[in-house]
Design a protein around this motif. Structure first.
Motif, short mmCIF file in Angstrom:
data_model
loop_
_atom_site.label_atom_id
_atom_site.label_comp_id
_atom_site.label_asym_id
_atom_site.label_seq_id
_atom_site.Cartn_x
_atom_site.Cartn_y
_atom_site.Cartn_z
N LEU A 8 -87.08 -71.58 -42.65
CA LEU A 8 -87.13 -71.38 -44.09
C LEU A 8 -87.57 -72.65 -44.81
O LEU A 8 -88.41 -72.59 -45.72
CB LEU A 8 -85.76 -70.93 -44.60
CG LEU A 8 -85.67 -70.65 -46.11
CD1 LEU A 8 -86.61 -69.52 -46.50
CD2 LEU A 8 -84.24 -70.29 -46.49
N GLY A 9 -87.05 -73.78 -44.40
CA GLY A 9 -87.44 -75.03 -45.02
C GLY A 9 -88.91 -75.34 -44.85
O GLY A 9 -89.55 -75.91 -45.73
N SER A 10 -89.48 -74.94 -43.71
CA SER A 10 -90.89 -75.21 -43.45
C SER A 10 -91.81 -74.42 -44.37
O SER A 10 -93.00 -74.73 -44.48
CB SER A 10 -91.23 -74.91 -41.99
OG SER A 10 -91.25 -73.51 -41.73
N GLN A 21 -101.53 -66.40 -45.55
CA GLN A 21 -100.57 -65.39 -45.98
C GLN A 21 -99.88 -64.74 -44.78
O GLN A 21 -98.68 -64.44 -44.81
CB GLN A 21 -101.26 -64.33 -46.83
CG GLN A 21 -100.31 -63.32 -47.45
CD GLN A 21 -101.04 -62.33 -48.33
OE1 GLN A 21 -102.26 -62.19 -48.27
NE2 GLN A 21 -100.29 -61.61 -49.16
N VAL A 22 -100.64 -64.52 -43.72
CA VAL A 22 -100.07 -63.92 -42.51
C VAL A 22 -99.10 -64.89 -41.84
O VAL A 22 -98.02 -64.51 -41.38
CB VAL A 22 -101.20 -63.51 -41.53
CG1 VAL A 22 -100.60 -63.00 -40.22
CG2 VAL A 22 -102.07 -62.44 -42.16
N TRP A 23 -99.48 -66.17 -41.79
CA TRP A 23 -98.57 -67.18 -41.23
C TRP A 23 -97.25 -67.20 -41.99
O TRP A 23 -96.17 -67.30 -41.39
CB TRP A 23 -99.21 -68.57 -41.28
CG TRP A 23 -100.25 -68.86 -40.24
CD1 TRP A 23 -101.54 -69.23 -40.44
CD2 TRP A 23 -100.08 -68.82 -38.82
NE1 TRP A 23 -102.19 -69.42 -39.25
CE2 TRP A 23 -101.32 -69.18 -38.24
CE3 TRP A 23 -99.01 -68.50 -37.98
CZ2 TRP A 23 -101.51 -69.24 -36.86
CZ3 TRP A 23 -99.20 -68.56 -36.60
CH2 TRP A 23 -100.44 -68.93 -36.06
N ASN A 66 -93.61 -66.39 -40.40
CA ASN A 66 -92.54 -67.39 -40.48
C ASN A 66 -91.29 -66.80 -41.12
O ASN A 66 -90.17 -67.02 -40.66
CB ASN A 66 -93.03 -68.60 -41.27
CG ASN A 66 -92.13 -69.81 -41.09
OD1 ASN A 66 -92.14 -70.45 -40.05
ND2 ASN A 66 -91.35 -70.13 -42.10
N LEU A 67 -91.49 -66.02 -42.19
CA LEU A 67 -90.36 -65.41 -42.88
C LEU A 67 -89.64 -64.40 -41.99
O LEU A 67 -88.41 -64.29 -42.03
CB LEU A 67 -90.82 -64.74 -44.17
CG LEU A 67 -89.71 -64.16 -45.05
CD1 LEU A 67 -88.70 -65.23 -45.44
CD2 LEU A 67 -90.32 -63.51 -46.29
N PHE A 106 -84.99 -62.86 -38.69
CA PHE A 106 -84.52 -62.54 -37.35
C PHE A 106 -83.37 -63.44 -36.93
O PHE A 106 -82.32 -62.98 -36.48
CB PHE A 106 -85.67 -62.67 -36.35
CG PHE A 106 -85.26 -62.51 -34.92
CD1 PHE A 106 -84.94 -61.26 -34.41
CD2 PHE A 106 -85.17 -63.61 -34.07
CE1 PHE A 106 -84.54 -61.10 -33.08
CE2 PHE A 106 -84.78 -63.46 -32.75
CZ PHE A 106 -84.47 -62.20 -32.26
N PHE A 107 -83.54 -64.75 -37.11
CA PHE A 107 -82.49 -65.69 -36.73
C PHE A 107 -81.23 -65.49 -37.56
O PHE A 107 -80.11 -65.55 -37.04
CB PHE A 107 -82.98 -67.13 -36.87
CG PHE A 107 -83.92 -67.57 -35.78
CD1 PHE A 107 -83.61 -67.36 -34.45
CD2 PHE A 107 -85.11 -68.20 -36.09
CE1 PHE A 107 -84.45 -67.76 -33.44
CE2 PHE A 107 -85.98 -68.61 -35.09
CZ PHE A 107 -85.65 -68.39 -33.77
#
Length: 200
Positions: free
Chosen positions: A90-92, A114-116, A120-121, A126-127
């Motif tokens: 999230l921070g990244s 936008q896909v990246w 990432n989100l 998930f985590f």
């Protein structure tokens, strides 16, 4: 082979628990994590962040479990690791020019920003969800059920999630360049037992 190496401490924890109980299994997991870090260093001459994070977490929470003779601390270890990674991903999204998932994979594949960000989100979600699920299982089921979930449940859910990620990425890759290989590496992204390929 890499996946088996990453799951080595969990597998030993599972076997030790079935044979000797939670406290012996906790000690075995601590020793296995230390051995894992040492073996990886001897082979690659570097550390992986997840190995180090796992080692520190299992030593702190596992040591507290043994010291206080309270299994609750070691049961919180997966949640601690999952939520640490959720926070990092999230921070990244806001720190630096690239998200964490893009930094890990953009040498192998090319995707729109936008896909990246979406990928990432999804790892953040998930985590966070896996950490919450671990809490639910540890408070609502027996220790035996929790240990089974720790090995089979988390592994199964992670594989399903990775397949979904691969399908999503392949759709966008095929739209950009149908002839370009989807991945040069079979490794997609990290899990609390499948480490991030960053150097320490």
């Amino acid at each position: 082979m890499k996946l088996l190496f990453d799951f080595f401490p969990i597998l030993l924890f599972f076997i030790s628990f079935k044979l000797f109980g939670i406290y012996i299994a906790t000690g075995v997991a601590m020793a296995a994590s230390l051995l894992q870090v040492g073996a990886y260093w001897l082979k690659h001459r570097k550390f992986e962040y997840l190995h180090i994070i796992t080692l520190v977490t299992v030593v702190l929470l596992g040591g507290t479990t043994l010291l206080l003779h309270n299994e609750l601390f070691i049961k919180w270890k997966p949640t601690a690791i999952y939520w640490l990674f959720a926070a990092a991903f999230l921070g990244s999204q806001f720190i630096g020019k690239k998200s964490l998932i893009q930094r890990m994979l953009d040498a192998q594949i090319t995707l729109p920003n936008q896909v990246w960000q979406r990928l990432n989100l999804t790892w953040v979600l998930f985590f966070a969800a896996m950490g919450g699920l671990n809490i639910y299982v540890l408070y609502h089921f027996s220790t035996d059920a929790w240990v089974n979930f720790k090995l089979f449940g988390t592994l199964g859910l992670t594989l399903v999630f990775l397949v979904g990620q691969g399908i999503y990425m392949s759709r966008h890759l095929s739209q950009q360049n149908p002839k370009r290989p989807i991945l040069k590496s079979t490794r997609i992204a990290p899990h609390p037992h499948a480490p991030v390929n960053d150097e320490r």
